[in-house]
Write an enzyme that holds these catalytic residues in place. Sequence first.
Site, PDB file in Angstrom:
ATOM      1  N   CYS A  43       0.825  -1.212   0.000  1.00 35.06           N
ATOM      2  CA  CYS A  43       0.000   0.000   0.000  1.00 35.06           C
ATOM      3  C   CYS A  43       0.854   1.256   0.000  1.00 35.06           C
ATOM      4  O   CYS A  43       0.661   2.151  -0.826  1.00 35.06           O
ATOM      5  CB  CYS A  43      -0.940  -0.004   1.199  1.00 35.06           C
ATOM      6  SG  CYS A  43      -1.964   1.481   1.306  1.00 35.06           S
ATOM      7  N   CYS A  48      -1.568   1.804  -2.795  1.00 33.75           N
ATOM      8  CA  CYS A  48      -2.548   2.864  -2.526  1.00 33.75           C
ATOM      9  C   CYS A  48      -1.952   4.261  -2.490  1.00 33.75           C
ATOM     10  O   CYS A  48      -2.473   5.178  -3.131  1.00 33.75           O
ATOM     11  CB  CYS A  48      -3.241   2.627  -1.179  1.00 33.75           C
ATOM     12  SG  CYS A  48      -3.462   0.927  -0.705  1.00 33.75           S
ATOM     13  N   LYS A  51      -0.179   5.383  -5.812  1.00 33.98           N
ATOM     14  CA  LYS A  51      -1.246   5.380  -6.821  1.00 33.98           C
ATOM     15  C   LYS A  51      -2.168   6.574  -6.636  1.00 33.98           C
ATOM     16  O   LYS A  51      -2.493   7.287  -7.603  1.00 33.98           O
ATOM     17  CB  LYS A  51      -2.030   4.062  -6.708  1.00 33.98           C
ATOM     18  CG  LYS A  51      -3.210   3.889  -7.665  1.00 33.98           C
ATOM     19  CD  LYS A  51      -4.516   4.507  -7.186  1.00 33.98           C
ATOM     20  CE  LYS A  51      -4.990   4.010  -5.855  1.00 33.98           C
ATOM     21  NZ  LYS A  51      -5.514   2.666  -5.852  1.00 33.98           N
ATOM     22  N   TYR A 177      -8.852  -3.635 -10.884  1.00 35.07           N
ATOM     23  CA  TYR A 177      -8.490  -2.384 -10.207  1.00 35.07           C
ATOM     24  C   TYR A 177      -7.253  -1.732 -10.831  1.00 35.07           C
ATOM     25  O   TYR A 177      -7.277  -0.576 -11.245  1.00 35.07           O
ATOM     26  CB  TYR A 177      -8.145  -2.664  -8.734  1.00 35.07           C
ATOM     27  CG  TYR A 177      -9.281  -2.651  -7.755  1.00 35.07           C
ATOM     28  CD1 TYR A 177      -9.600  -1.501  -7.057  1.00 35.07           C
ATOM     29  CD2 TYR A 177     -10.004  -3.809  -7.483  1.00 35.07           C
ATOM     30  CE1 TYR A 177     -10.613  -1.494  -6.111  1.00 35.07           C
ATOM     31  CE2 TYR A 177     -11.021  -3.815  -6.546  1.00 35.07           C
ATOM     32  CZ  TYR A 177     -11.327  -2.655  -5.859  1.00 35.07           C
ATOM     33  OH  TYR A 177     -12.329  -2.650  -4.937  1.00 35.07           O
ATOM     34  N   GLU A 181      -7.259   1.750 -13.121  1.00 30.69           N
ATOM     35  CA  GLU A 181      -6.729   2.921 -12.430  1.00 30.69           C
ATOM     36  C   GLU A 181      -5.511   3.497 -13.156  1.00 30.69           C
ATOM     37  O   GLU A 181      -5.417   4.712 -13.381  1.00 30.69           O
ATOM     38  CB  GLU A 181      -6.390   2.564 -10.983  1.00 30.69           C
ATOM     39  CG  GLU A 181      -7.628   2.308 -10.130  1.00 30.69           C
ATOM     40  CD  GLU A 181      -7.318   1.978  -8.685  1.00 30.69           C
ATOM     41  OE1 GLU A 181      -8.230   2.089  -7.856  1.00 30.69           O
ATOM     42  OE2 GLU A 181      -6.164   1.600  -8.379  1.00 30.69           O
ATOM     43  N   HIS A 437     -28.114  21.342  -1.037  1.00 34.01           N
ATOM     44  CA  HIS A 437     -28.225  21.838  -2.410  1.00 34.01           C
ATOM     45  C   HIS A 437     -27.331  23.066  -2.628  1.00 34.01           C
ATOM     46  O   HIS A 437     -27.228  23.916  -1.734  1.00 34.01           O
ATOM     47  CB  HIS A 437     -29.690  22.222  -2.685  1.00 34.01           C
ATOM     48  CG  HIS A 437     -29.931  22.721  -4.069  1.00 34.01           C
ATOM     49  ND1 HIS A 437     -29.964  21.868  -5.158  1.00 34.01           N
ATOM     50  CD2 HIS A 437     -30.142  23.977  -4.544  1.00 34.01           C
ATOM     51  CE1 HIS A 437     -30.197  22.578  -6.232  1.00 34.01           C
ATOM     52  NE2 HIS A 437     -30.311  23.864  -5.902  1.00 34.01           N
ATOM     53  N   GLU A 442     -26.784  15.160  -3.143  1.00 33.12           N
ATOM     54  CA  GLU A 442     -28.218  15.315  -2.881  1.00 33.12           C
ATOM     55  C   GLU A 442     -29.060  14.403  -3.768  1.00 33.12           C
ATOM     56  O   GLU A 442     -30.187  14.033  -3.408  1.00 33.12           O
ATOM     57  CB  GLU A 442     -28.650  16.767  -3.075  1.00 33.12           C
ATOM     58  CG  GLU A 442     -28.664  17.246  -4.514  1.00 33.12           C
ATOM     59  CD  GLU A 442     -29.211  18.665  -4.650  1.00 33.12           C
ATOM     60  OE1 GLU A 442     -30.307  18.917  -4.137  1.00 33.12           O
ATOM     61  OE2 GLU A 442     -28.515  19.494  -5.266  1.00 33.12           O
TER      62      GLU A 442
END
Length: 453
Positions: A43, A48, A51, A177, A181, A437, A442
Amino acid sequence: MSDEAFDLIVIGGGSGGLASAIRAAKHGANVALVEPRELGGLCVNHGCVPKKAMWYAAQMAEAQYIAHDYGFTDKPGELDWPGFIARRQAYIERIHGSYRQQLDKWNVTLVHATARFIEPHRLAAGERILTAPHIIIATGSSSNRLDKPGFDLGVSSDGFFDLRACPKRTAIVGGGYVAVELAGVLRALGSEVDLYVRNRLMGGFDEEMAYQLGEEMAKHGIVINYECQIDAVHGTPGALVLDCDKGTKPGPYDLLIWAVGRHGNTASLDLSAIGLGTNSDGQIEVDDFQETGIPGVYAVGDVTQRMALTPVAVNAGRKLADRLFGNLPRSKLDYQNIPSVVFSHPPLGTVGMSEQEARSAYGDEVHLYKQTFVPMQLALAHRPMYVRFKLICVGEESRIVGMQMLGPGVDEILQGFAVAVKMGATKGDLDATMAIHPTSAEEMVTMGDRVPG
């Protein structure tokens, strides 16, 4: 040579191993952590963290064009790749330093060596012999290799992080993945990207959302090839030509990235010495309590057959340490409704079941709610990238069993909604929540009627 005794030995200094070791030490255990390389594992060093850093750089590259559409006059420029890589590496070094400080603070013994089992509670780690009643295997995973001519002319994701300039043309083999990516990052930073996919993108994810991700990637300029499977590679780096099983020879490419899955790092552990086997991918089977079937030997993270996600490894390791040393005998990770985001362009988020999984489990009780819209930020820039939300509900109360999101910003939106899904929220709960909003989020609480069918 005398044995060194500990309460716990953790093999592997990645996210899961570090979390296990530090949590156990906080409970008062005498802990040894065995890791031959840099702390942080996949990672932090090749996954992670670097990346996501590259993903942010790609986001900044795209933001320049959005700003230009808004009326800012500066022309988009190229990334100072070496300068950014230096900043990325400095950030990673700070993480390494933080880990070392934590280990020192909690008196965890760090052993820089490769471990192998001698007996179930006895390890050889370099020149040292370590013993403990509890041993956690957290050795992570590595990229798969394929038995294809010219395979070594390409690189894995590790090779991508060694780049110091953007390749002009890139071929990526894979559809999971890593493939999607890296394809998105490289395309945003200026590379022409061809993706070679077996079957479909993101197998295991909701089929409809994966298909729509492919559509958005194609709009982004990524060429996705479903018909050509790569049999061999020829040439030299910078001029690579691929052999397609259909008879064509696509190329030349400056860079070829193999993203064809991963296998557990178990080969060096000598698991046969303790009678512990693995599956065909080198992964160790564990139960919900991370038990391997060998008393006192446990496994967490990518080396297991469980979800290969950093937060999963971290939380599984902490829960296990709490059970072993924190007087919490039923402590374990709940593997249900774990949220996940693919940092593609645009990002894809999911929590709970896909539509296919829900229909298999609940049949005709399943019904859907969907919403598709252009986010305001891109509408003002005349860049028609859509956000797509999908709720998968069951029963008369419309309990939410799955939530799928695709589009800009969903990587940040999903986390809060994942809490609601984990708590058993219904469509009515979302309807009763006031919208903020104007936001993209929303739209999740203002969805209308269910989708027919």
